[in-house]
Write an enzyme that holds these catalytic residues in place. Structure first.
Site, PDB file in Angstrom:
ATOM      1  N   SER A  52       0.847  -1.183   0.000  1.00  0.00           N
ATOM      2  CA  SER A  52       0.000   0.000   0.000  1.00  0.00           C
ATOM      3  C   SER A  52       0.893   1.247   0.000  1.00  0.00           C
ATOM      4  CB  SER A  52      -0.963  -0.041   1.185  1.00  0.00           C
ATOM      5  OG  SER A  52      -1.983   0.914   1.051  1.00  0.00           O
ATOM      6  N   ASP A  66      -9.696  -3.677  -5.480  1.00  0.00           N
ATOM      7  CA  ASP A  66      -9.090  -2.829  -4.445  1.00  0.00           C
ATOM      8  C   ASP A  66      -9.742  -1.448  -4.458  1.00  0.00           C
ATOM      9  OD1 ASP A  66      -7.403  -1.422  -2.721  1.00  0.00           O
ATOM     10  OD2 ASP A  66      -5.616  -2.455  -3.428  1.00  0.00           O
ATOM     11  N   HIS A  77      -8.107  -4.822  -1.421  1.00  0.00           N
ATOM     12  CA  HIS A  77      -6.848  -4.296  -0.875  1.00  0.00           C
ATOM     13  C   HIS A  77      -6.140  -5.304   0.024  1.00  0.00           C
ATOM     14  CE1 HIS A  77      -4.180  -0.936  -0.225  1.00  0.00           C
ATOM     15  NE2 HIS A  77      -4.262  -1.063   1.085  1.00  0.00           N
TER      16      HIS A  77
END
Length: 707
Positions: free
Chosen positions: A559, A644, A679
């Protein structure tokens, strides 16, 4: 045997002969570059992005490209198939099939969560607080998720009357949840369903009323609080609060005393609380303290007062107290003062005690202070690197503090600390099946000098009988954003690397909050480059100290940590042998210019506002996608999720496409997109480790001489 030979020998024994050669496996052609305007304007110019078209999630050409990249990964990694299967079996074998959390007491019941057998998902349960009470199942994740390719349970909340449960379920991975209700007297689901909202919900003390949060369907900004009365259609729900400012999000919560409901609006650098009586759900919201730029605060309740953890005139926070009837700042009085070297992270209120969770030199400590004014006690921890935090302390009258402790060599442990006597009782330590012996592993804490004179903490762990020849392979992990402190916690899956001669290290770089609020501020906005150079300086330090071989150091981040990996790859492509970037935020400028996609405006205070020229120029200077060049990059494994909602799949896809078209050299460049996940990757406690096995096989193959 040296660590290099040891790793190679172990890998060959597990069936990894070699990666496929370049001549036998040709990389996919980069997708077509289309030099068309993006419709995103910056300072008088419309940006032209050759791969902007990859943002069309349902375009067959886009899906075909992602699938081709996935197939390429499988071809390149074909020689590691047996190793990946071995790693996966190893990793899941260390996860107890049957496992139960330590129960916590709330409103006459003991609540816990358990897993059973091969079940992927948790089962939420309770028992009435007496020794002979039978188990009641609140939500069974295995039943609800049985036929779903993706499944996640969000919040689970029981009504104050103990007779209903509300819970949230996501079956896609984009964090849109459906709220359902079950009658605990009959076990039946109630007919009403609130669809496509967040999982943020709370019961009013009036047993029929639930407050929940709705997000904008495009940007995913949580901006509306609704009130729902059971037995009515969701179309009749009442809008209680709407946050008009696009850089703020809102949420609803409840005081530990159960006396008040809170509606909080916040962004990364400012907070505003409103409240109402929990037994009067239709009453009007009242303001605690109006928002002000740079002022962050949180609110709890005890007796006739609100307690506020605040950075008002206190960089590292202090604790203040104010009457409920007069909550404004002009009535605040100090309970715990600000201290330059101590970050006040959290508080826990009990009827007779105040517990402060603080961070000093990067490590957590807990102080227990009686309201009566007696001596303050400190909860002691004795390893050089560890993580500790509050557990479930759901009631004010508990005689103990529940806290959790872990380290890189100690599995998660749950303790009850007697508030009156200071004695502690271990309630549970996570079991690691398969004969885990902590005495074989050693954890250390080091300090790396940064180029500007700062000292950066490093936590590391290794199996001491499997290395020490001066050039062990080392995996360096980093994050460094949002003030999030990366904790040195135990992970049983890491044993598969440590047992094969790897060292694992965490660089506690700027942008986190390990060394206080200033540590965070020095790693955001126009000081963001510190995050990346700290990581590079930590890697160089570890090599100099003989903790890693010059050609045997690897980096990993996900991330915002994937942004770190992308930036480091551009800044120092020569430093790392291989890098892993999971769901990486690598297209900083284009993303931050597009306020129609999730999280953009909310994060102006983290990265900057690209409509401001100085911010735009600074972001452009480090954005990984914008700075790809004709360099010989390290081996790269990039992971993405099609659904995501935080880092859109097209960011890593565009980055890899540009690298394919621009980079020189013959190192591997792999993009693996999970076409069914978001995600957090695949759902389920076992299935998600397929990706872990792929990452470890990639790293072990490189360490054993893969090229």
């Amino acid at each position: 045997m040296g660590s290099h030979a040891l790793a190679a020998g172990l890998l060959l024994g597990l069936g990894l002969s070699a990666w496929a050669s370049e001549s036998s496996v040709r990389a996919p052609e980069p997708p077509r570059a289309r030099m068309v305007p993006t419709e995103l304007e910056a300072h008088g110019q419309v940006r032209v992005d050759p791969y902007f078209w990859l943002n069309r999630r349902d375009d067959p050409e886009v899906l075909a490209y992602l699938q081709a990249e996935n197939e390429y990964v499988e071809r390149v990694m074909a020689g590691s198939r047996a190793l990946r299967e071995t790693l996966f079996e190893e990793i899941v074998s260390r996860i107890p099939k049957d496992d139960t959390s330590v129960p916590y007491r709330l409103n006459g019941y003991d609540y816990y969560r358990r897993f059973e057998g091969e079940g992927e998902y948790p089962i939420y349960c309770r028992r009435a607080a007496n020794p002979d009470a039978p188990e009641e199942i609140l939500v069974n994740g295995n039943e609800l998720g049985r036929d779903q390719s993706y499944f996640e349970i969000g919040a689970v909340a029981v009504s104050p009357g103990n007779d209903r449960v509300a819970f949230a379920v996501d079956t896609v991975g984009r964090r849109f949840y459906d709220l359902r209700f079950r009658d605990l007297r009959t076990g039946r689901l109630l007919p009403e369903e609130i669809r496509q909202v967040t999982d943020n919900l709370v019961w009013a003390e009036a047993n029929q009323t639930v407050f929940y949060t709705r997000q904008d369907p495009e940007t995913l900004r949580a901006y509306q609080i609704y009130r729902h009365r059971l037995g009515t259609h969701p179309s009749e729900d009442i809008l209680v609060y709407e946050e008009p400012d696009p850089i703020y999000a809102c949420a609803v919560g409840k005081s530990k005393s159960r006396r008040y409901l809170f509606v909080v609006s916040d962004h990364l650098q400012s907070t505003e609380y409103r409240f109402l009586a929990a037994d009067q759900p239709e009453s009007a919201l009242r303001l605690v303290q109006r928002r002000q730029a740079g002022h962050l605060y949180s609110v709890e309740h005890l007796g006739y007062a609100f307690y506020l953890r605040t950075n008002w005139e206190a960089e590292n926070y202090r604790l203040m107290k104010t009457p409920v009837d007069h909550p404004g700042l002009e009535h605040w009085t100090e309970v715990i003062p600000h201290r330059e070297q101590v970050l006040l992270e959290e508080i826990e209120l009990f009827r007779d005690y105040l517990v402060a969770v603080e961070r000093v030199d990067g490590l957590v400590r807990m102080r227990v202070q009686p309201w009566s004014g007696g001596a303050t006690r400190e909860v002691l921890f004795d390893e050089p690197a560890y993580a500790a935090g509050l557990g479930d302390n759901a009631e004010l009258d508990l005689p103990h503090l529940r806290y959790e402790y872990t380290s890189l060599t100690t599995p998660k442990s749950v303790y009850d600390y007697d508030l009156a006597t200071g004695t502690r009782t271990l309630r549970k330590r996570d079991v690691v099946p398969g004969g885990f012996n902590p005495a074989l592993y050693r954890t250390e804490r080091l300090w790396a000098p940064a180029r500007d004179g700062a000292r950066v903490p490093i936590s590391l762990v290794y199996r001491f009988d499997r290395l020490r020849d001066g050039s062990p392979p080392l995996l360096l992990y980093g994050y460094g954003s949002y003030g999030y402190s990366t904790e040195p916690t135990f992970r049983s899956d890491l044993l598969s690397l440590l047992d094969r001669g790897f060292t694992f290290a965490i660089a506690h770089i700027r942008g986190g909050q390990e060394l206080g609020r200033r540590w965070y501020d020095q790693g955001r906005l126009h000081q963001k480059l510190n995050t990346f150079t700290d990581f590079i300086d930590c890697a160089e330090f570890l090599v100099r100290e003989g903790r890693a071989g010059r050609a045997r150091i690897y980096g990993y981040g996900g991330s915002a940590g994937g942004l770190l990996i992308g930036a480091v790859a551009n800044l120092r492509p020569d430093l790392f042998h291989g890098l892993v970037a999971a769901v990486p935020f690598v297209d900083v400028v284009t993303t931050m210019l597009d306020d129609t996609i999730p999280l953009t405006t909310f994060e102006y205070e983290e990265w900057g506002n690209p409509h401001v020229k100085a911010d735009y120029d600074y972001m452009l200077a480090y954005s990984p996608y914008d700075n790809v060049r004709a360099a010989d990059y390290p081996h790269l494994l990039v992971l993405a999720g099609l659904h995501d909602s935080q880092v859109q799949y097209w960011e890593p896809a565009k980055w890899v496409a540009k690298l394919r078209a621009t980079a020189v050299g013959r190192n591997r460049l792999l993009l693996k997109t999970d076409l069914e996940a978001g995600h957090g990757g695949a759902s389920g406690r076992f299935k998600r480790h397929q990706d872990t096995a792929l990452i470890y096989a990639f790293l072990l193959g490189l360490a054993a001489g893969g090229n």
